[in-house]
Design a protein around this motif. Structure first.
Motif, PDB file in Angstrom:
ATOM      1  N   MET A   1      63.234  -4.652 -28.461  1.00  0.00           N
ATOM      2  CA  MET A   1      62.756  -3.289 -28.570  1.00  0.00           C
ATOM      3  C   MET A   1      61.694  -3.066 -27.492  1.00  0.00           C
ATOM      4  O   MET A   1      60.777  -3.864 -27.344  1.00  0.00           O
ATOM      5  CB  MET A   1      62.173  -3.034 -29.967  1.00  0.00           C
ATOM      6  N   VAL A   2      61.839  -1.983 -26.758  1.00  0.00           N
ATOM      7  CA  VAL A   2      60.839  -1.581 -25.776  1.00  0.00           C
ATOM      8  C   VAL A   2      59.854  -0.670 -26.492  1.00  0.00           C
ATOM      9  O   VAL A   2      60.256   0.288 -27.161  1.00  0.00           O
ATOM     10  CB  VAL A   2      61.492  -0.836 -24.587  1.00  0.00           C
ATOM     11  N   ILE A   3      58.555  -0.965 -26.392  1.00  0.00           N
ATOM     12  CA  ILE A   3      57.533  -0.203 -27.105  1.00  0.00           C
ATOM     13  C   ILE A   3      56.601   0.481 -26.123  1.00  0.00           C
ATOM     14  O   ILE A   3      56.144  -0.119 -25.155  1.00  0.00           O
ATOM     15  CB  ILE A   3      56.728  -1.120 -28.052  1.00  0.00           C
ATOM     16  N   ASP A   4      56.338   1.754 -26.385  1.00  0.00           N
ATOM     17  CA  ASP A   4      55.359   2.537 -25.638  1.00  0.00           C
ATOM     18  C   ASP A   4      54.355   3.042 -26.666  1.00  0.00           C
ATOM     19  O   ASP A   4      54.726   3.778 -27.581  1.00  0.00           O
ATOM     20  CB  ASP A   4      56.047   3.706 -24.928  1.00  0.00           C
ATOM     21  N   ASP A   5      53.091   2.621 -26.546  1.00  0.00           N
ATOM     22  CA  ASP A   5      52.100   3.078 -27.517  1.00  0.00           C
ATOM     23  C   ASP A   5      50.856   3.579 -26.809  1.00  0.00           C
ATOM     24  O   ASP A   5      50.628   3.299 -25.637  1.00  0.00           O
ATOM     25  CB  ASP A   5      51.769   1.995 -28.543  1.00  0.00           C
ATOM     26  N   PHE A   6      50.067   4.368 -27.548  1.00  0.00           N
ATOM     27  CA  PHE A   6      48.889   4.989 -26.966  1.00  0.00           C
ATOM     28  C   PHE A   6      47.828   5.156 -28.043  1.00  0.00           C
ATOM     29  O   PHE A   6      48.123   5.586 -29.158  1.00  0.00           O
ATOM     30  CB  PHE A   6      49.250   6.366 -26.381  1.00  0.00           C
ATOM     31  N   MET A  25      62.217   3.651 -33.425  1.00  0.00           N
ATOM     32  CA  MET A  25      61.214   3.558 -34.475  1.00  0.00           C
ATOM     33  C   MET A  25      59.965   4.224 -33.904  1.00  0.00           C
ATOM     34  O   MET A  25      59.587   3.967 -32.764  1.00  0.00           O
ATOM     35  CB  MET A  25      60.943   2.090 -34.799  1.00  0.00           C
ATOM     36  N   THR A  26      59.350   5.114 -34.672  1.00  0.00           N
ATOM     37  CA  THR A  26      58.157   5.797 -34.185  1.00  0.00           C
ATOM     38  C   THR A  26      57.128   5.897 -35.304  1.00  0.00           C
ATOM     39  O   THR A  26      57.484   6.048 -36.470  1.00  0.00           O
ATOM     40  CB  THR A  26      58.506   7.191 -33.614  1.00  0.00           C
ATOM     41  N   ILE A  27      55.863   5.778 -34.934  1.00  0.00           N
ATOM     42  CA  ILE A  27      54.777   5.916 -35.904  1.00  0.00           C
ATOM     43  C   ILE A  27      53.647   6.692 -35.241  1.00  0.00           C
ATOM     44  O   ILE A  27      53.364   6.508 -34.059  1.00  0.00           O
ATOM     45  CB  ILE A  27      54.289   4.543 -36.417  1.00  0.00           C
ATOM     46  N   HIS A  28      53.057   7.603 -36.001  1.00  0.00           N
ATOM     47  CA  HIS A  28      51.922   8.391 -35.517  1.00  0.00           C
ATOM     48  C   HIS A  28      50.847   8.359 -36.591  1.00  0.00           C
ATOM     49  O   HIS A  28      51.138   8.578 -37.770  1.00  0.00           O
ATOM     50  CB  HIS A  28      52.346   9.832 -35.214  1.00  0.00           C
ATOM     51  N   ILE A  29      49.617   8.085 -36.191  1.00  0.00           N
ATOM     52  CA  ILE A  29      48.498   7.966 -37.128  1.00  0.00           C
ATOM     53  C   ILE A  29      47.366   8.872 -36.662  1.00  0.00           C
ATOM     54  O   ILE A  29      46.959   8.810 -35.507  1.00  0.00           O
ATOM     55  CB  ILE A  29      47.984   6.513 -37.200  1.00  0.00           C
ATOM     56  N   THR A  30      46.868   9.713 -37.573  1.00  0.00           N
ATOM     57  CA  THR A  30      45.715  10.566 -37.303  1.00  0.00           C
ATOM     58  C   THR A  30      44.698  10.345 -38.416  1.00  0.00           C
ATOM     59  O   THR A  30      44.807  10.946 -39.484  1.00  0.00           O
ATOM     60  CB  THR A  30      46.123  12.053 -37.248  1.00  0.00           C
ATOM     61  N   PRO A  31      43.726   9.452 -38.209  1.00  0.00           N
ATOM     62  CA  PRO A  31      42.702   9.229 -39.237  1.00  0.00           C
ATOM     63  C   PRO A  31      41.556  10.227 -39.086  1.00  0.00           C
ATOM     64  O   PRO A  31      41.004  10.386 -38.007  1.00  0.00           O
ATOM     65  CB  PRO A  31      42.226   7.804 -38.943  1.00  0.00           C
ATOM     66  N   GLU A  32      41.235  10.924 -40.140  1.00  0.00           N
ATOM     67  CA  GLU A  32      40.146  11.900 -40.141  1.00  0.00           C
ATOM     68  C   GLU A  32      39.312  11.687 -41.398  1.00  0.00           C
ATOM     69  O   GLU A  32      39.835  11.250 -42.423  1.00  0.00           O
ATOM     70  CB  GLU A  32      40.698  13.325 -40.125  1.00  0.00           C
ATOM     71  N   PRO A  33      38.013  12.029 -41.369  1.00  0.00           N
ATOM     72  CA  PRO A  33      37.161  11.828 -42.548  1.00  0.00           C
ATOM     73  C   PRO A  33      37.644  12.591 -43.791  1.00  0.00           C
ATOM     74  O   PRO A  33      37.635  12.058 -44.889  1.00  0.00           O
ATOM     75  CB  PRO A  33      35.793  12.343 -42.102  1.00  0.00           C
ATOM     76  N   ASP A  34      38.092  13.836 -43.620  1.00  0.00           N
ATOM     77  CA  ASP A  34      38.501  14.650 -44.767  1.00  0.00           C
ATOM     78  C   ASP A  34      39.994  14.598 -45.054  1.00  0.00           C
ATOM     79  O   ASP A  34      40.433  14.963 -46.138  1.00  0.00           O
ATOM     80  CB  ASP A  34      38.077  16.102 -44.558  1.00  0.00           C
ATOM     81  N   PHE A  35      40.789  14.188 -44.074  1.00  0.00           N
ATOM     82  CA  PHE A  35      42.235  14.081 -44.268  1.00  0.00           C
ATOM     83  C   PHE A  35      42.787  13.140 -43.205  1.00  0.00           C
ATOM     84  O   PHE A  35      42.271  13.061 -42.107  1.00  0.00           O
ATOM     85  CB  PHE A  35      42.918  15.451 -44.157  1.00  0.00           C
ATOM     86  N   SER A  36      43.800  12.424 -43.564  1.00  0.00           N
ATOM     87  CA  SER A  36      44.471  11.543 -42.616  1.00  0.00           C
ATOM     88  C   SER A  36      45.965  11.778 -42.722  1.00  0.00           C
ATOM     89  O   SER A  36      46.465  12.222 -43.754  1.00  0.00           O
ATOM     90  CB  SER A  36      44.159  10.078 -42.915  1.00  0.00           C
ATOM     91  N   TYR A  37      46.666  11.457 -41.652  1.00  0.00           N
ATOM     92  CA  TYR A  37      48.102  11.683 -41.613  1.00  0.00           C
ATOM     93  C   TYR A  37      48.772  10.501 -40.934  1.00  0.00           C
ATOM     94  O   TYR A  37      48.305  10.026 -39.900  1.00  0.00           O
ATOM     95  CB  TYR A  37      48.405  12.967 -40.832  1.00  0.00           C
ATOM     96  N   VAL A  38      49.844  10.017 -41.533  1.00  0.00           N
ATOM     97  CA  VAL A  38      50.664   8.967 -40.934  1.00  0.00           C
ATOM     98  C   VAL A  38      52.116   9.388 -41.069  1.00  0.00           C
ATOM     99  O   VAL A  38      52.538   9.852 -42.129  1.00  0.00           O
ATOM    100  CB  VAL A  38      50.462   7.604 -41.642  1.00  0.00           C
ATOM    101  N   SER A  39      52.872   9.240 -39.998  1.00  0.00           N
ATOM    102  CA  SER A  39      54.312   9.465 -40.096  1.00  0.00           C
ATOM    103  C   SER A  39      55.032   8.252 -39.531  1.00  0.00           C
ATOM    104  O   SER A  39      54.576   7.636 -38.574  1.00  0.00           O
ATOM    105  CB  SER A  39      54.730  10.733 -39.343  1.00  0.00           C
ATOM    106  N   PHE A  40      56.129   7.904 -40.166  1.00  0.00           N
ATOM    107  CA  PHE A  40      56.978   6.812 -39.704  1.00  0.00           C
ATOM    108  C   PHE A  40      58.406   7.325 -39.726  1.00  0.00           C
ATOM    109  O   PHE A  40      58.832   7.941 -40.698  1.00  0.00           O
ATOM    110  CB  PHE A  40      56.852   5.596 -40.625  1.00  0.00           C
ATOM    111  N   GLU A  41      59.136   7.083 -38.652  1.00  0.00           N
ATOM    112  CA  GLU A  41      60.517   7.553 -38.571  1.00  0.00           C
ATOM    113  C   GLU A  41      61.354   6.505 -37.862  1.00  0.00           C
ATOM    114  O   GLU A  41      60.894   5.854 -36.924  1.00  0.00           O
ATOM    115  CB  GLU A  41      60.551   8.863 -37.787  1.00  0.00           C
ATOM    116  N   THR A  42      62.594   6.331 -38.319  1.00  0.00           N
ATOM    117  CA  THR A  42      63.510   5.407 -37.662  1.00  0.00           C
ATOM    118  C   THR A  42      64.947   5.844 -37.899  1.00  0.00           C
ATOM    119  O   THR A  42      65.240   6.541 -38.872  1.00  0.00           O
ATOM    120  CB  THR A  42      63.318   3.958 -38.161  1.00  0.00           C
TER     121      THR A  42
END
Length: 109
Positions: A1-6, A25-42
């Protein structure tokens, strides 16, 4: 698997991985004090996604989650997941979602 992350400033993470046969396969993480969001897709083929869904839930221990499944085959199956109590820094806001969740998934053409 070739991975590109940031890693984003001040916070956030994005990872996209692609296999030689075009699966991703993709994952996105947004950590915030009042709300956080994570998405995972494949779109990696599997006869059961229970294990990967359970790994995502165990890793991020969300307060709420949604599972969306897209498929092109007709099939019904029951998926059972073990959900642990949510971890929060403010224990007065702790939501106990522990227990087993089972649901039937039916996909039609």
């Amino acid at each position: 698997m070739v991975i590109d992350d940031f890693l984003f400033e001040p916070c956030g993470y994005s990872m996209n991985g692609v296999t030689k046969n075009g699966c991703y396969m993709t994952i996105h993480i947004t950590p915030e004090p009042d709300f956080s969001y994570v998405s995972f897709e494949t779109n990696i083929p599997s006869s059961s996604y229970r294990e990967i869904i359970q790994k995502v839930l165990d890793t991020f221990n969300p307060g709420k989650f949604t599972v969306t499944i897209f498929a092109n085959q007709v099939r019904c199956t029951t998926i059972s997941l073990l959900v642990r109590p949510c971890r929060t820094e403010d224990q007065s806001k702790k939501t106990d979602l522990s227990g087993a969740i089972s649901y039937e998934v039916c996909v039609t053409k």
